[in-house]
Design an enzyme around this catalytic site. Sequence first.
Site, mmCIF file in Angstrom:
data_model
loop_
_atom_site.group_PDB
_atom_site.id
_atom_site.type_symbol
_atom_site.label_atom_id
_atom_site.label_comp_id
_atom_site.label_asym_id
_atom_site.label_seq_id
_atom_site.Cartn_x
_atom_site.Cartn_y
_atom_site.Cartn_z
ATOM 1 N N TYR A 142 39.172 -65.000 -5.583
ATOM 2 C CA TYR A 142 40.241 -65.823 -5.004
ATOM 3 C C TYR A 142 40.164 -67.281 -5.476
ATOM 4 O O TYR A 142 41.125 -68.032 -5.333
ATOM 5 C CB TYR A 142 40.204 -65.780 -3.461
ATOM 6 C CG TYR A 142 40.564 -64.428 -2.868
ATOM 7 C CD1 TYR A 142 40.935 -63.358 -3.673
ATOM 8 C CD2 TYR A 142 40.543 -64.219 -1.504
ATOM 9 C CE1 TYR A 142 41.247 -62.121 -3.139
ATOM 10 C CE2 TYR A 142 40.866 -62.994 -0.958
ATOM 11 C CZ TYR A 142 41.213 -61.945 -1.790
ATOM 12 O OH TYR A 142 41.529 -60.717 -1.247
ATOM 13 N N LYS A 191 30.414 -53.381 -6.064
ATOM 14 C CA LYS A 191 30.933 -52.394 -7.019
ATOM 15 C C LYS A 191 30.046 -52.485 -8.266
ATOM 16 O O LYS A 191 30.504 -52.740 -9.381
ATOM 17 C CB LYS A 191 32.414 -52.724 -7.317
ATOM 18 C CG LYS A 191 33.147 -51.685 -8.144
ATOM 19 C CD LYS A 191 33.399 -50.384 -7.399
ATOM 20 C CE LYS A 191 34.073 -49.364 -8.300
ATOM 21 N NZ LYS A 191 34.035 -47.998 -7.757
ATOM 22 N N ASP A 223 34.132 -48.436 -2.564
ATOM 23 C CA ASP A 223 35.010 -47.280 -2.321
ATOM 24 C C ASP A 223 34.396 -46.364 -1.261
ATOM 25 O O ASP A 223 35.081 -45.866 -0.368
ATOM 26 C CB ASP A 223 35.323 -46.523 -3.620
ATOM 27 C CG ASP A 223 34.154 -46.494 -4.595
ATOM 28 O OD1 ASP A 223 33.130 -47.142 -4.332
ATOM 29 O OD2 ASP A 223 34.254 -45.802 -5.621
ATOM 30 N N ASP A 247 37.869 -59.169 2.569
ATOM 31 C CA ASP A 247 39.249 -59.328 3.029
ATOM 32 C C ASP A 247 39.836 -57.950 3.360
ATOM 33 O O ASP A 247 40.408 -57.725 4.434
ATOM 34 C CB ASP A 247 40.048 -59.999 1.892
ATOM 35 C CG ASP A 247 41.440 -60.418 2.327
ATOM 36 O OD1 ASP A 247 41.738 -60.310 3.522
ATOM 37 O OD2 ASP A 247 42.220 -60.841 1.454
ATOM 38 N N ASP A 251 40.059 -55.980 7.384
ATOM 39 C CA ASP A 251 41.348 -55.556 7.950
ATOM 40 C C ASP A 251 41.332 -54.063 8.269
ATOM 41 O O ASP A 251 41.854 -53.623 9.295
ATOM 42 C CB ASP A 251 42.505 -55.865 6.987
ATOM 43 C CG ASP A 251 43.110 -57.232 7.275
ATOM 44 O OD1 ASP A 251 42.404 -58.062 7.888
ATOM 45 O OD2 ASP A 251 44.268 -57.471 6.900
#
Length: 356
Positions: A142, A191, A223, A247, A251
Amino acid sequence: MHKTIALIKGDGIGPEIVDSAVEVLHVIEKKYGHSFDFVEVAAGGNAIDLTGEPLPKESMDACLNSDSVLLGAVGGPKWDTLPGHLRPERALLGIRKGMGLYANLRPVKLFPALKGASPLRADLIDKGFDILIVRELTGGIYFGERGRSQGPDGEEAFDTEKYSVKEIRRIGKIAFDTAMLRGKKVCSVDKANVLESSRLWREVMHELAKEYPDVEYKDVLVDNAAMQLISNPSQFDVIVTSNMFGDILSDEASQLTGSIGMLASASLGEGTRGMYEPIHGSAPDIAGTNAANPIATILSVAMMLRLSFGMEEEADCIEAAVSKVLEKGTRTRDIAKGSDSFVSCTEMTESIVAEM
Ligand code: NAD
């Protein structure tokens, strides 16, 4: 104790839910002999209306001069067409950067009384869950280099994920230190089978894990983590991860509890000062109707007392009152089932205050 709290009521339901949280803080003042100074700070859409910018310098200064910041929510359709740098949400990025808040802590806890509100099957949440997601907040993709160019096949775009050892270590330390105060388990999500930045992330976490022999540590690929959160949420204690993975996963996890109106968060940096806010937005659809659920903001205040002010008993008092009110069946509309009756934002606040 005496503390100064900067209040950013913000937009939409922000003023309603912050007023509720302040009522709860007044009870804490009386019950435990503390005094809080509340400094109202303009930020977000209301600040744009007043001054033309989402985070005026005086507002940033007031946050920096406080012991902690409580934020309702900012934004709304009125300001949606403004250019990016003038949008209300810019205020959040400005405060995080200005206060050096690099760690976002989101507890995802299932209140037993609200088991029915979770979208998961009863047998999956039988044991309940109490997860803390620790998300890196000021680095990664980001904030990395980005751009567009013309390639052989036409227009291209790129974003860059970049983390330094220092950034990984400091967020890791928050996760391990917090785990020591809870279930003593850390799950680091990355990852590393594909991304170099994740391989460095993993190396640093492994080094850190050696310093915390009492903490059970494991790596999980992002994942797999997304699947495990749904299939077996009770296994997790503290999850630590990068800005983007955090992020998305936070959620996803928030939905396991049934309502966005229940979830608190803390953003922390060096030192004890933080910014505390519900994870939801300004809910313009119900603003001004006294229908908002104030619990996420009230639980954010409990986090502030515990994490920034070291007021453990006071935080427990608020959380226990919320639990009791829910056990008694008091519900705002967002957590009421079907045709069950529900109370307003102010009535929910009064019930919590009465329990305290
Ligand atoms: P939202 O979280 O505001 O609302 C989503 C849905 O959840 C709505 O139906 C709303 O009524 C409901 N809801 C949210 N909080 C609730 C509460 N406490 N009690 C009962 N119901 C609640 O998300 P959105 O609609 O996507 O965004 C609205 C505005 O908020 C946008 O301008 C967005 O940019 C902004 N936003 C701000 C923040 C923040 O200030 N931290 C975070 C997210 C979104």
